[in-house]
Design a protein around this motif. Structure first.
Motif, mmCIF file in Angstrom:
data_model
loop_
_atom_site.group_PDB
_atom_site.id
_atom_site.type_symbol
_atom_site.label_atom_id
_atom_site.label_comp_id
_atom_site.label_asym_id
_atom_site.label_seq_id
_atom_site.Cartn_x
_atom_site.Cartn_y
_atom_site.Cartn_z
ATOM 1 N N PRO A 117 136.608 34.714 113.319
ATOM 2 C CA PRO A 117 135.632 35.214 111.260
ATOM 3 C C PRO A 117 136.236 36.371 110.956
ATOM 4 N N HIS A 118 136.486 37.466 109.856
ATOM 5 C CA HIS A 118 136.632 38.578 109.680
ATOM 6 C C HIS A 118 135.904 39.438 109.510
ATOM 7 N N GLY A 119 134.618 38.577 109.536
ATOM 8 C CA GLY A 119 133.297 39.449 109.053
ATOM 9 C C GLY A 119 132.456 39.265 110.249
ATOM 10 N N ALA A 120 132.626 39.063 111.989
ATOM 11 C CA ALA A 120 132.111 38.349 112.932
ATOM 12 C C ALA A 120 131.430 40.465 112.739
ATOM 13 N N VAL A 121 130.450 40.034 113.306
ATOM 14 C CA VAL A 121 129.765 41.548 113.586
ATOM 15 C C VAL A 121 129.584 41.400 115.475
ATOM 16 N N ASN A 122 129.082 40.627 115.609
ATOM 17 C CA ASN A 122 129.058 41.099 116.849
ATOM 18 C C ASN A 122 130.303 40.259 118.362
ATOM 19 N N LEU A 123 130.767 39.054 118.070
ATOM 20 C CA LEU A 123 131.960 38.382 118.742
ATOM 21 C C LEU A 123 131.564 38.574 120.255
ATOM 22 N N PRO A 124 130.645 37.695 120.183
ATOM 23 C CA PRO A 124 130.143 37.310 122.422
ATOM 24 C C PRO A 124 131.464 37.804 122.723
ATOM 25 N N ALA A 125 132.365 36.721 122.324
ATOM 26 C CA ALA A 125 133.678 36.743 123.910
ATOM 27 C C ALA A 125 134.783 37.343 122.710
ATOM 28 N N PHE A 126 135.544 38.897 123.395
ATOM 29 C CA PHE A 126 136.820 39.141 122.969
ATOM 30 C C PHE A 126 138.194 37.780 123.358
ATOM 31 N N ARG A 127 138.650 37.271 122.391
ATOM 32 C CA ARG A 127 139.559 35.416 122.382
ATOM 33 C C ARG A 127 141.057 36.072 123.287
ATOM 34 N N GLY A 128 141.172 35.149 124.461
ATOM 35 C CA GLY A 128 142.263 35.422 124.536
ATOM 36 C C GLY A 128 142.657 36.522 126.190
ATOM 37 N N VAL A 129 141.115 37.077 126.071
ATOM 38 C CA VAL A 129 141.640 38.487 126.915
ATOM 39 C C VAL A 129 140.942 37.881 128.395
ATOM 40 N N SER A 130 142.233 38.113 129.251
ATOM 41 C CA SER A 130 141.552 37.777 130.615
ATOM 42 C C SER A 130 140.910 38.666 131.374
ATOM 43 N N ASP A 131 139.728 38.159 132.118
ATOM 44 C CA ASP A 131 138.723 38.285 132.737
ATOM 45 C C ASP A 131 138.390 39.461 133.131
ATOM 46 N N ASP A 132 139.570 40.451 133.941
ATOM 47 C CA ASP A 132 140.134 41.018 134.631
ATOM 48 C C ASP A 132 140.068 42.773 132.764
ATOM 49 N N LEU A 133 140.269 42.249 132.641
ATOM 50 C CA LEU A 133 139.767 42.866 131.088
ATOM 51 C C LEU A 133 138.427 43.450 130.414
ATOM 52 N N LEU A 134 137.472 42.516 130.806
ATOM 53 C CA LEU A 134 135.995 42.891 130.161
ATOM 54 C C LEU A 134 135.235 43.852 130.733
ATOM 55 N N PRO A 135 135.156 43.995 131.890
ATOM 56 C CA PRO A 135 134.669 45.295 132.216
ATOM 57 C C PRO A 135 135.262 46.882 131.351
ATOM 58 N N TRP A 136 137.035 47.028 130.790
ATOM 59 C CA TRP A 136 137.423 47.419 131.137
ATOM 60 C C TRP A 136 137.051 47.626 129.140
ATOM 61 N N ILE A 137 136.451 46.633 128.824
ATOM 62 C CA ILE A 137 136.005 46.332 127.294
ATOM 63 C C ILE A 137 135.219 47.093 127.456
ATOM 64 N N ASP A 138 133.906 46.856 127.753
ATOM 65 C CA ASP A 138 132.132 47.264 128.037
ATOM 66 C C ASP A 138 132.620 48.412 128.047
ATOM 67 N N LEU A 139 133.499 49.277 129.019
ATOM 68 C CA LEU A 139 133.504 50.343 129.239
ATOM 69 C C LEU A 139 133.905 50.875 127.902
ATOM 70 N N VAL B 13 146.299 46.662 126.875
ATOM 71 C CA VAL B 13 145.083 47.454 126.677
ATOM 72 C C VAL B 13 145.241 47.299 125.161
ATOM 73 N N ASN B 14 145.421 46.605 124.137
ATOM 74 C CA ASN B 14 145.018 46.676 122.514
ATOM 75 C C ASN B 14 143.518 46.679 121.967
ATOM 76 N N SER B 15 142.618 45.298 122.994
ATOM 77 C CA SER B 15 141.442 44.816 123.152
ATOM 78 C C SER B 15 140.726 46.660 123.663
ATOM 79 N N ILE B 16 141.086 47.176 124.477
ATOM 80 C CA ILE B 16 140.196 47.654 125.261
ATOM 81 C C ILE B 16 139.637 49.395 124.006
ATOM 82 N N SER B 17 141.023 49.499 123.252
ATOM 83 C CA SER B 17 141.133 50.259 121.793
ATOM 84 C C SER B 17 140.513 50.192 121.147
ATOM 85 N N ILE B 18 140.276 48.821 120.517
ATOM 86 C CA ILE B 18 139.545 48.636 119.492
ATOM 87 C C ILE B 18 138.342 48.573 119.976
#
Length: 528
Positions: free
Chosen positions: A309-331, A363-368
């Motif tokens: 959804p385009h107006g997602a405020v939180n989006l608990p999981a960034f869909r399609g992202v591998s688990d090894d990138l999740l700590p980098w997304i948080d950082l 790294v697009n999800s990390i940049s966003i």
């Protein structure tokens, strides 16, 4: 579709019919108490609310089947977004559905205020004909000062120019080029108050904007000027405005929002004649109500159809992202928040630089995430992975993604570099073997700090006594130091210190720490 949708506030029937046409089971149950909603919510997969219903953690803890909350409007103050995220529930809103209505209502308040329309109406209904009593002012050639130049503020600017007004404004996040495109002269905040005949505010309510319009700034204004608030209650200090109205310093004030809503009997505006007050109806047009519910309904349909959804405020999981990138997304989000609080100047460009193994990834999800973190500090919690890039573009902030192949001291590293009106600032971070985020460099100073909680960041002369002074002053104010990191630059004679503290450091304590003149920069940063 077999999903069940609960409508907990009054909404347009068009939205309900669209959900039913899409195959959802829709129940309308309005006016539920917290306890009633705790029981009712258990069987539903989605809930749609407006501003009346409050979604608390208690309710969410009982929402065993809930997947998404739809807020038919902009503000999500009545939703515990943090708790929703914890429970994996997506929160969506409709940030653009009522923009025109809010901007038009603002202008309605301005015209009503300067032409005494409500007062004249009441007089005529009392069979009076006191034309001279209600002599007003033209808008033509008046100066309007707009605080906050987002979508509502920029539309108010457009209307003001159509009336032949001079438009000045303050928004520390919009670029000079973007302001010029809109025909707005950007000024420092206090200068806007000094120059404007009318001040109108269009900012979210945050810690930074609470009582943004206060007694000190009102005293900067011209005698006989006006204040309008159609944004959020609490942005304007109502008691300070009332005092200025009674003294004659202000000619009038209009407000659609209040610190306590519904309005309370002791609100200081009620007894003052030269005010125009409306009951938070800035978005209350038939068009806006239809726009926001249809927008939220379409997002809920998209969500259950497997789309973001385009107006997602939180989006608990960034869909399609591998688990090894999740700590980098948080950082990355933490680095974005950190650099926003670190830098006082206007940011024109954000560069995100990747080194080492992380540079070989998508790294697009990390940049966003960097943009999301930065913009949450600017726009509030409605910023998401979905809308962060669009919001950056709206503010005129450019961003680039750079991958470096050279050797660095860490296996992987991210640097967030911001180009401001006065120079370049940067902060770097990494994920170590414990999978915990670290800040490892601020500008050219090496540090090793956890980016979480309350932080004090100081750049000061590298000499004896400064660290002791921090300990003494913080201790005197009952603020406990949980950790300290120091980075030194021997050639410049300066050092950077990061203190992790257990509670917020208020402005009075910051001023006391700065009082000796040997601290070049001191920032209080909070990372949730």
């Amino acid at each position: 579709m077999n999903e069940k949708i609960l409508i907990a506030d009054e909404v347009s029937q068009l939205g309900i019919r669209r959900l039913e046409s899409a195959g959802f089971q829709v129940d309308v149950k309005t006016g539920l108490s917290e306890d009633e909603l705790c029981e009712t919510i258990k069987e539903y997969n989605a809930i749609i609310i407006r501003s009346s219903t409050k979604i608390t953690e208690k309710i969410l803890s009982n929402a065993k089947n809930l997947k998404i909350i739809g807020r038919a409007g902009v503000g999500v103050d009545n939703i515990n977004v943090e708790a929703a995220t914890k429970y994996g529930i997506v929160v969506v809103n409709s940030p653009e559905g009522n923009i025109i209505s809010a901007a038009e209502h603002t202008f309605g308040l301005i015209i009503s205020l300067l032409r005494n329309i409500p007062q004249a109406d009441r007089s005529v209904r009392n069979l009076e004909w006191k034309r001279n009593k209600f002599t007003g002012h033209e808008l033509y050639r008046k100066t309007i000062g707009i605080i906050g130049l987002g979508k509502v503020g920029s539309n108010v600017a457009k209307y003001a120019k159509a009336f032949g007004m001079k438009v000045i404004g303050y928004d520390p996040y919009i670029t000079l080029d973007r302001a010029r495109e809109m025909g707005i002269v950007l000024m420092p905040l206090d200068e806007v108050f000094k120059e404007a005949d009318i001040i109108t505010v269009h900012v979210p309510k945050t810690k930074e904007t609470y009582h943004l319009v206060n007694e000190e700034r009102i005293q900067l204004m011209k005698k006989g000027s006006y204040i309008v608030n159609a944004a959020r209650g609490g942005v304007v200090d109502e008691n300070a405005v009332a005092k200025a109205l009674r003294s004659g310093h202000l000619a009038g004030a209009a407000s659609d929002v209040f610190e306590n809503e519904p309005i309370v009997p002791d609100n200081p505006y009620i007894s003052i004649e030269n005010t125009v007050l409306t009951p938070h109806i800035g978005a209350a047009t038939k068009e806006a109500q239809v726009n926001v519910i249809l927008d939220v309904v379409d997002q809920i349909i998209a969500f259950f159809d497997g789309r973001i959804p385009h107006g997602a405020v939180n989006l608990p999981a960034f869909r399609g992202v591998s688990d090894d990138l999740l700590p980098w997304i948080d950082l990355a989000e933490r680095l974005g928040k950190f650099v926003k609080d670190l830098v006082a100047d206007r940011v024109n460009k954000i560069e995100i630089v990747y080194y080492g193994d992380i540079a070989k990834k998508n790294v697009n999800s990390i940049s966003i995430s960097v943009l999301k973190g930065y913009l949450i500090k600017v726009k509030g919690n409605y910023v998401s992975f979905v809308n962060a890039l669009a919001l950056a573009n709206e503010l005129g902030i450019r961003y680039t993604e750079i991958k470096e192949s050279g050797d660095v001291d860490f296996k992987s590293m991210i640097t967030v570099r911001v180009l401001t009106d006065s120079g370049i600032r940067s902060v770097s971070g990494t994920i170590l073997s414990d999978q915990k985020p670290r800040i490892i460099e601020i500008d050219s100073y090496r540090v090793d700090a956890f980016p979480e909680g309350y932080l004090l960041v100081s750049r000061h002369r590298d000499k004896p006594g400064i660290i002791g002074r921090f300990g003494t002053i913080l201790g005197k104010n009952n603020i406990n130091i949980a950790g300290m990191q120091l980075g030194r630059n021997l050639s410049s004679g300066l050092a950077v210190m990061i203190l992790s503290v257990d509670s917020e450091v208020n402005d009075d304590v910051l001023e006391e720490l700065l009082s000796k003149g040997d601290i070049e920069e001191l920032r209080s940063i909070y990372l949730s």
